[in-house]
Write an enzyme that holds these catalytic residues in place. Structure first.
Site, PDB file in Angstrom:
ATOM      1  N   ALA A 117       2.797  -1.755   4.047  1.00 32.27           N
ATOM      2  CA  ALA A 117       3.228  -0.466   3.615  1.00 32.27           C
ATOM      3  C   ALA A 117       4.466  -0.611   2.663  1.00 32.27           C
ATOM      4  O   ALA A 117       5.379  -1.129   3.025  1.00 32.27           O
ATOM      5  CB  ALA A 117       3.584   0.760   4.877  1.00 32.27           C
ATOM      6  N   CYS A 118       4.085  -0.037   1.575  1.00 27.26           N
ATOM      7  CA  CYS A 118       5.332  -0.073   0.570  1.00 27.26           C
ATOM      8  C   CYS A 118       6.500   0.494   1.112  1.00 27.26           C
ATOM      9  O   CYS A 118       7.786   0.195   0.807  1.00 27.26           O
ATOM     10  CB  CYS A 118       4.700   0.620  -0.647  1.00 27.26           C
ATOM     11  SG  CYS A 118       6.186   0.708  -1.906  1.00 27.26           S
ATOM     12  N   PHE A 119       6.398   1.771   1.727  1.00 28.25           N
ATOM     13  CA  PHE A 119       7.591   2.435   1.830  1.00 28.25           C
ATOM     14  C   PHE A 119       8.456   2.106   3.242  1.00 28.25           C
ATOM     15  O   PHE A 119       9.494   2.898   3.734  1.00 28.25           O
ATOM     16  CB  PHE A 119       7.274   3.764   2.175  1.00 28.25           C
ATOM     17  CG  PHE A 119       7.192   4.831   0.793  1.00 28.25           C
ATOM     18  CD1 PHE A 119       8.376   5.183   0.204  1.00 28.25           C
ATOM     19  CD2 PHE A 119       6.022   4.798  -0.081  1.00 28.25           C
ATOM     20  CE1 PHE A 119       8.420   5.874  -0.979  1.00 28.25           C
ATOM     21  CE2 PHE A 119       6.133   5.201  -1.486  1.00 28.25           C
ATOM     22  CZ  PHE A 119       7.189   5.896  -1.791  1.00 28.25           C
ATOM     23  N   ALA A 168       0.839  -1.357  -0.059  1.00 33.00           N
ATOM     24  CA  ALA A 168       0.037  -0.102   0.096  1.00 33.00           C
ATOM     25  C   ALA A 168       1.047   1.466  -0.083  1.00 33.00           C
ATOM     26  O   ALA A 168       1.702   1.434   0.578  1.00 33.00           O
ATOM     27  CB  ALA A 168      -0.929   0.032   1.268  1.00 33.00           C
ATOM     28  N   LYS A 195      13.947   5.021   2.084  1.00 30.68           N
ATOM     29  CA  LYS A 195      13.216   4.987   0.689  1.00 30.68           C
ATOM     30  C   LYS A 195      12.454   6.234   0.232  1.00 30.68           C
ATOM     31  O   LYS A 195      11.844   6.927   1.158  1.00 30.68           O
ATOM     32  CB  LYS A 195      12.233   3.664   0.757  1.00 30.68           C
ATOM     33  CG  LYS A 195      11.609   3.528  -0.316  1.00 30.68           C
ATOM     34  CD  LYS A 195      10.804   2.110  -0.275  1.00 30.68           C
ATOM     35  CE  LYS A 195      10.115   1.713  -1.365  1.00 30.68           C
ATOM     36  NZ  LYS A 195       9.374   0.367  -1.486  1.00 30.68           N
TER      37      LYS A 195
END
Length: 261
Positions: free
Chosen positions: A136-138, A76, A152
Site C-alpha cells: 500500500a502506497c499510503f 498500490a 501521509k
C-alpha cells in the site's frame, strides 16, 4: 503559463491512458499541463513494476473495484473519495525538467502552498522512513510527500518518457481503511487500525468535509501562487485524445499488461 484541464470522472484505464498520452505529447506543447480528475467507478491502481499478486482480486471483484496498472512506479492506491492530479512537461522545462527528486520537491511545494489553504498543519516528509514498506502506497511517506502529524495525506509517483516527465498523485478527501485493507494482501500487523495511524484524509485533517471542487480550486491557486504562473483552462487536443484511446485499448484495458508481473 500552464495548461489546466479538469477531466470528467472516468474509469481507471481511461485515466491512466490520458496521463500517458499527455506525457507522450508534452514536447509538442509550449507549456506544462496540470490535469485534475477523479475515478468512476472506484479503482485500485498498482505501480508499473508492482507484483500483481499484491492484489486481492476476489475482494476487488466482490466490491466492484476495478484494477489498473499505472505507467508510473510505486505501490498500490485505492482511488475512490479523492482528487487526483497529474503534471506533464518536457524535460527541457526549467522548472520541472530537473532530476526526479528535484522535480518531485518542486511539485510538492505547489501542492503544499495550495492545500495549506485548507489545513494549515500540512507539511512535507523529510528523511526516508525505516519502516518496512507494504503493497500500500499510503502506509509510509517518501521524501517531500505531504503529511499531517506524520500521517501521509498525498501519495505521488513519477516517470520519464520520450524526453518528458509525468507525475501524478492522490489527495485523499476521505479514507476507507477497511476497504484498503481488504483489496491488498497486506501484513497481518497492517490492519485497518494500523492503516488509520499511518494515513490521513483531508476531511479528518480539516475536521470537516472537503469537496472535490474546493480541493481542486485550492491546488490550482497553490500552483499559481507558488510559481507565479497563470493556469489557462484547456482540454485535450485531438492528437492527445487519439493517443489516449489507442493506449487504453493496447495497454491499460489489456489483461496482459495488468497481470504481467
Amino acid at each position: 503559463m500552464w495548461r489546466y484541464i479538469v477531466s470528467a470522472a472516468a474509469d481507471g484505464a481511461t485515466n491512466m491512458a490520458i496521463d500517458h498520452a499527455l506525457a507522450l505529447h508534452a514536447n509538442q506543447s509550449a507549456y506544462p499541463t496540470l490535469r485534475i480528475y477523479r475515478w468512476q467507478p472506484a479503482c485500485l491502481s498498482i505501480g508499473a513494476f508492482q507484483p500483481y499478486s499484491d492484489v486481492n482480486v476476489a475482494a476487488c471483484e466482490q466490491a466492484q473495484i476495478e484494477i489498473v496498472r499505472r505507467p508510473t512506479g510505486g505501490r498500490a492506491i485505492l482511488h475512490d473519495a479523492e482528487l487526483t492530479y497529474s503534471i506533464t512537461a518536457p524535460n527541457s522545462n526549467p522548472l520541472l525538467g530537473g532530476r526526479v527528486l528535484s522535480t518531485y520537491r518542486t511539485i510538492s511545494h505547489g501542492l503544499l502552498v495550495g492545500l495549506r489553504q485548507l489545513v494549515s498543519s500540512i507539511d512535507w516528509a523529510s528523511g526516508a522512513s525505516a519502516a518496512p514498506k507494504s503493497a500500500a502506497c499510503f502506509d509510509t511517506p517518501n521524501d517531500f510527500e505531504l503529511i499531517v502529524a506524520g500521517r501521509k495525506l498525498v501519495g505521488s509517483a513519477q516517470t520519464r518518457t520520450r524526453g518528458a516527465m509525468l507525475q501524478h498523485g492522490t489527495v485523499l478527501l476521505h479514507a476507507d481503511h477497511q476497504q484498503l485493507s481488504k483489496v491488498l494482501h497486506l501484513p497481518a500487523e497492517l490492519d485497518p487500525i494500523a492503516l488509520a495511524e499511518r494515513l490521513i484524509a483531508l476531511d479528518e485533517a480539516a475536521q470537516r468535509p472537503i469537496s472535490f471542487d474546493e480541493a481542486h480550486q485550492a491546488i490550482v491557486a497553490g500552483f499559481a501562487s507558488a510559481f507565479n504562473i497563470t493556469l489557462q483552462p484547456d482540454q485535450l487536443t485531438d492528437q492527445e485524445q487519439a493517443t489516449a484511446e489507442r493506449l487504453r485499448h493496447e495497454r491499460y484495458s489489456n489483461p496482459a499488461w495488468l497481470q504481467r508481473r
